[in-house]
Design a protein around this motif. Sequence first.
Motif, PDB file in Angstrom:
ATOM      1  N   LEU A 237       0.814  -1.207   0.000  1.00  0.00           N
ATOM      2  CA  LEU A 237       0.000   0.000   0.000  1.00  0.00           C
ATOM      3  C   LEU A 237       0.854   1.266   0.000  1.00  0.00           C
ATOM      4  O   LEU A 237       1.904   1.329   0.649  1.00  0.00           O
ATOM      5  CB  LEU A 237      -0.913   0.000   1.227  1.00  0.00           C
ATOM      6  CG  LEU A 237      -2.013  -1.068   1.252  1.00  0.00           C
ATOM      7  CD1 LEU A 237      -2.703  -1.057   2.606  1.00  0.00           C
ATOM      8  CD2 LEU A 237      -3.023  -0.832   0.138  1.00  0.00           C
ATOM      9  N   LEU A 238       0.379   2.272  -0.735  1.00  0.00           N
ATOM     10  CA  LEU A 238       1.035   3.575  -0.765  1.00  0.00           C
ATOM     11  C   LEU A 238       0.291   4.542   0.148  1.00  0.00           C
ATOM     12  O   LEU A 238      -0.936   4.455   0.280  1.00  0.00           O
ATOM     13  CB  LEU A 238       1.038   4.133  -2.192  1.00  0.00           C
ATOM     14  CG  LEU A 238       1.711   3.269  -3.267  1.00  0.00           C
ATOM     15  CD1 LEU A 238       1.484   3.881  -4.642  1.00  0.00           C
ATOM     16  CD2 LEU A 238       3.200   3.121  -2.979  1.00  0.00           C
ATOM     17  N   ASP A 239       1.001   5.483   0.767  1.00  0.00           N
ATOM     18  CA  ASP A 239       0.326   6.479   1.589  1.00  0.00           C
ATOM     19  C   ASP A 239      -0.367   7.497   0.685  1.00  0.00           C
ATOM     20  O   ASP A 239      -0.085   7.594  -0.511  1.00  0.00           O
ATOM     21  CB  ASP A 239       1.303   7.176   2.539  1.00  0.00           C
ATOM     22  CG  ASP A 239       2.430   7.885   1.792  1.00  0.00           C
ATOM     23  OD1 ASP A 239       2.152   8.913   1.146  1.00  0.00           O
ATOM     24  OD2 ASP A 239       3.577   7.398   1.832  1.00  0.00           O
ATOM     25  N   GLU A 240      -1.301   8.261   1.261  1.00  0.00           N
ATOM     26  CA  GLU A 240      -2.108   9.195   0.481  1.00  0.00           C
ATOM     27  C   GLU A 240      -1.272  10.230  -0.263  1.00  0.00           C
ATOM     28  O   GLU A 240      -1.543  10.582  -1.407  1.00  0.00           O
ATOM     29  CB  GLU A 240      -3.122   9.898   1.394  1.00  0.00           C
ATOM     30  CG  GLU A 240      -4.282   9.032   1.852  1.00  0.00           C
ATOM     31  CD  GLU A 240      -5.162   8.612   0.687  1.00  0.00           C
ATOM     32  OE1 GLU A 240      -5.419   9.451  -0.209  1.00  0.00           O
ATOM     33  OE2 GLU A 240      -5.593   7.449   0.655  1.00  0.00           O
ATOM     34  N   GLU A 241      -0.232  10.720   0.398  1.00  0.00           N
ATOM     35  CA  GLU A 241       0.608  11.743  -0.231  1.00  0.00           C
ATOM     36  C   GLU A 241       1.291  11.184  -1.474  1.00  0.00           C
ATOM     37  O   GLU A 241       1.359  11.851  -2.524  1.00  0.00           O
ATOM     38  CB  GLU A 241       1.654  12.247   0.758  1.00  0.00           C
ATOM     39  CG  GLU A 241       2.543  13.350   0.195  1.00  0.00           C
ATOM     40  CD  GLU A 241       3.561  13.854   1.204  1.00  0.00           C
ATOM     41  OE1 GLU A 241       4.395  14.703   0.828  1.00  0.00           O
ATOM     42  OE2 GLU A 241       3.523  13.389   2.365  1.00  0.00           O
ATOM     43  N   THR A 242       1.794   9.954  -1.379  1.00  0.00           N
ATOM     44  CA  THR A 242       2.467   9.333  -2.518  1.00  0.00           C
ATOM     45  C   THR A 242       1.484   9.072  -3.653  1.00  0.00           C
ATOM     46  O   THR A 242       1.794   9.282  -4.832  1.00  0.00           O
ATOM     47  CB  THR A 242       3.133   8.010  -2.099  1.00  0.00           C
ATOM     48  OG1 THR A 242       4.106   8.271  -1.081  1.00  0.00           O
ATOM     49  CG2 THR A 242       3.820   7.343  -3.285  1.00  0.00           C
ATOM     50  N   ILE A 243       0.271   8.635  -3.306  1.00  0.00           N
ATOM     51  CA  ILE A 243      -0.752   8.386  -4.321  1.00  0.00           C
ATOM     52  C   ILE A 243      -1.056   9.668  -5.083  1.00  0.00           C
ATOM     53  O   ILE A 243      -1.083   9.689  -6.320  1.00  0.00           O
ATOM     54  CB  ILE A 243      -2.035   7.833  -3.674  1.00  0.00           C
ATOM     55  CG1 ILE A 243      -1.795   6.417  -3.152  1.00  0.00           C
ATOM     56  CG2 ILE A 243      -3.199   7.841  -4.676  1.00  0.00           C
ATOM     57  CD1 ILE A 243      -2.949   5.855  -2.335  1.00  0.00           C
ATOM     58  N   GLU A 244      -1.285  10.763  -4.357  1.00  0.00           N
ATOM     59  CA  GLU A 244      -1.623  12.032  -5.006  1.00  0.00           C
ATOM     60  C   GLU A 244      -0.472  12.516  -5.885  1.00  0.00           C
ATOM     61  O   GLU A 244      -0.690  13.034  -6.991  1.00  0.00           O
ATOM     62  CB  GLU A 244      -1.964  13.085  -3.947  1.00  0.00           C
ATOM     63  CG  GLU A 244      -3.261  12.809  -3.207  1.00  0.00           C
ATOM     64  CD  GLU A 244      -4.435  12.665  -4.152  1.00  0.00           C
ATOM     65  OE1 GLU A 244      -4.633  13.553  -5.008  1.00  0.00           O
ATOM     66  OE2 GLU A 244      -5.155  11.657  -4.070  1.00  0.00           O
ATOM     67  N   LYS A 245       0.751  12.343  -5.407  1.00  0.00           N
ATOM     68  CA  LYS A 245       1.917  12.778  -6.185  1.00  0.00           C
ATOM     69  C   LYS A 245       2.022  11.974  -7.476  1.00  0.00           C
ATOM     70  O   LYS A 245       2.259  12.537  -8.552  1.00  0.00           O
ATOM     71  CB  LYS A 245       3.181  12.612  -5.350  1.00  0.00           C
ATOM     72  CG  LYS A 245       4.464  12.929  -6.107  1.00  0.00           C
ATOM     73  CD  LYS A 245       5.676  12.700  -5.220  1.00  0.00           C
ATOM     74  CE  LYS A 245       6.965  12.957  -5.997  1.00  0.00           C
ATOM     75  NZ  LYS A 245       7.141  12.035  -7.135  1.00  0.00           N
ATOM     76  N   ARG A 246       1.825  10.674  -7.388  1.00  0.00           N
ATOM     77  CA  ARG A 246       1.962   9.835  -8.584  1.00  0.00           C
ATOM     78  C   ARG A 246       0.827  10.072  -9.574  1.00  0.00           C
ATOM     79  O   ARG A 246       1.041  10.024 -10.788  1.00  0.00           O
ATOM     80  CB  ARG A 246       2.041   8.362  -8.177  1.00  0.00           C
ATOM     81  CG  ARG A 246       3.300   8.042  -7.397  1.00  0.00           C
ATOM     82  CD  ARG A 246       3.603   6.574  -7.303  1.00  0.00           C
ATOM     83  NE  ARG A 246       4.834   6.339  -6.580  1.00  0.00           N
ATOM     84  CZ  ARG A 246       5.360   5.137  -6.382  1.00  0.00           C
ATOM     85  NH1 ARG A 246       4.758   4.062  -6.872  1.00  0.00           N
ATOM     86  NH2 ARG A 246       6.482   5.004  -5.703  1.00  0.00           N
ATOM     87  N   VAL A 247      -0.362  10.329  -9.067  1.00  0.00           N
ATOM     88  CA  VAL A 247      -1.472  10.660  -9.964  1.00  0.00           C
ATOM     89  C   VAL A 247      -1.162  11.960 -10.700  1.00  0.00           C
ATOM     90  O   VAL A 247      -1.342  12.069 -11.916  1.00  0.00           O
ATOM     91  CB  VAL A 247      -2.795  10.782  -9.185  1.00  0.00           C
ATOM     92  CG1 VAL A 247      -3.892  11.378 -10.076  1.00  0.00           C
ATOM     93  CG2 VAL A 247      -3.235   9.416  -8.674  1.00  0.00           C
ATOM     94  N   ALA A 248      -0.707  12.966  -9.968  1.00  0.00           N
ATOM     95  CA  ALA A 248      -0.386  14.258 -10.577  1.00  0.00           C
ATOM     96  C   ALA A 248       0.719  14.112 -11.621  1.00  0.00           C
ATOM     97  O   ALA A 248       0.659  14.696 -12.709  1.00  0.00           O
ATOM     98  CB  ALA A 248       0.030  15.257  -9.501  1.00  0.00           C
ATOM     99  N   ASP A 249       1.745  13.326 -11.295  1.00  0.00           N
ATOM    100  CA  ASP A 249       2.840  13.119 -12.242  1.00  0.00           C
ATOM    101  C   ASP A 249       2.344  12.419 -13.506  1.00  0.00           C
ATOM    102  O   ASP A 249       2.754  12.752 -14.617  1.00  0.00           O
ATOM    103  CB  ASP A 249       3.953  12.299 -11.595  1.00  0.00           C
ATOM    104  CG  ASP A 249       4.744  13.091 -10.566  1.00  0.00           C
ATOM    105  OD1 ASP A 249       4.581  14.325 -10.529  1.00  0.00           O
ATOM    106  OD2 ASP A 249       5.512  12.480  -9.803  1.00  0.00           O
ATOM    107  N   ARG A 250       1.461  11.449 -13.331  1.00  0.00           N
ATOM    108  CA  ARG A 250       0.934  10.715 -14.489  1.00  0.00           C
ATOM    109  C   ARG A 250       0.123  11.640 -15.392  1.00  0.00           C
ATOM    110  O   ARG A 250       0.247  11.592 -16.617  1.00  0.00           O
ATOM    111  CB  ARG A 250       0.090   9.529 -14.023  1.00  0.00           C
ATOM    112  CG  ARG A 250      -0.537   8.737 -15.154  1.00  0.00           C
ATOM    113  CD  ARG A 250      -0.831   7.316 -14.740  1.00  0.00           C
ATOM    114  NE  ARG A 250       0.401   6.583 -14.475  1.00  0.00           N
ATOM    115  CZ  ARG A 250       0.440   5.295 -14.092  1.00  0.00           C
ATOM    116  NH1 ARG A 250      -0.698   4.634 -13.930  1.00  0.00           N
ATOM    117  NH2 ARG A 250       1.583   4.685 -13.882  1.00  0.00           N
ATOM    118  N   LEU A 251      -0.706  12.469 -14.803  1.00  0.00           N
ATOM    119  CA  LEU A 251      -1.504  13.405 -15.603  1.00  0.00           C
ATOM    120  C   LEU A 251      -0.606  14.427 -16.299  1.00  0.00           C
ATOM    121  O   LEU A 251      -0.876  14.836 -17.438  1.00  0.00           O
ATOM    122  CB  LEU A 251      -2.525  14.114 -14.712  1.00  0.00           C
ATOM    123  CG  LEU A 251      -3.596  13.216 -14.068  1.00  0.00           C
ATOM    124  CD1 LEU A 251      -4.524  14.054 -13.206  1.00  0.00           C
ATOM    125  CD2 LEU A 251      -4.377  12.448 -15.118  1.00  0.00           C
ATOM    126  N   ALA A 252       0.463  14.846 -15.625  1.00  0.00           N
ATOM    127  CA  ALA A 252       1.371  15.819 -16.229  1.00  0.00           C
ATOM    128  C   ALA A 252       2.056  15.237 -17.465  1.00  0.00           C
ATOM    129  O   ALA A 252       2.302  15.939 -18.446  1.00  0.00           O
ATOM    130  CB  ALA A 252       2.422  16.269 -15.210  1.00  0.00           C
TER     131      ALA A 252
END
Length: 288
Positions: A146-161
């Motif tokens: 499992l990933l923590d919430e901060e890491t999830i949000e960062k990776r989602v943002a990076d993917r969209l970028a």
Amino acid sequence: MAHAEREERPERPAESDGTAHLFRALGRQIKVLRERAGTSQRELGLAAHCGEDLVSAVERGVRTPQPDFLERVDQVLDAGGVLSAAADEVREALARSRTRHPDWFRDYARAEAEAVALHDYSNQAVPGLLQTEEYARALFTQRRPLLDEETIEKRVADRLARQQVFERWPLPTFSYVLEEAALQRPIGGRTAHIGQLRRLLHTGRMRNVELQVMPTSTEEHPNLDGPFILLTPRGRKEVAYTEVQGHARLITDPDEVRLVNERYGIMRAQALTPRESLTLIEKMLGEV
């Protein structure tokens, strides 16, 4: 608590440092210049070789304005160099953002950002460049460990970028072969599934994108080894990229790249045509 905060926070470019303020300020400037020129978002999009949705997203600070976009818009709106002057700073900001990717992914991310052609075969999930925010968040939330919430949000943002590669000019060439089974899997639930299928229809209709579905009923298959990506960075030879169980590999050997390319060509011949593939996705939407 973290989930509630995520729902209330507006969408924004991936940068969480001071560069996010730069992107929002540029968006506001573009809106002021556009309205002063009496130009609609649709008209500006047509003149700048991009979509109305992109213009709207940039003005709202949701998407990062690419340097070439700023230079084209500067000319269209007769901004006198106000926007193009920020292009170098934006390039530096985007370069910094690419360093936020995990170490093992950085070489590929750099090559992807410079690609003039990208060809992708996926068999487990929709490729990252085609994912919606909801679909991507579901994937990162479900992965193990499992990933923590901060890491999830960062990776989602990076993917969209990373998806801004579709907005470069001149337009890169993209092709995709997706296994039908991957499109049938409702990652994130019914709403996310519907949104993802609609995104595939939208992207598959872009003039520089060819999207093909490999039917599950196909009796022959030249590649059961796993997903891969073929990409050609600007001014460089084609390379291949594979990623299995967290182990990434950027393949540069010409003979190995040729073998991957050969498999991809056979798959494209066996898959549904782009038109047939979009029709199948439309049918899936009607059945969801």
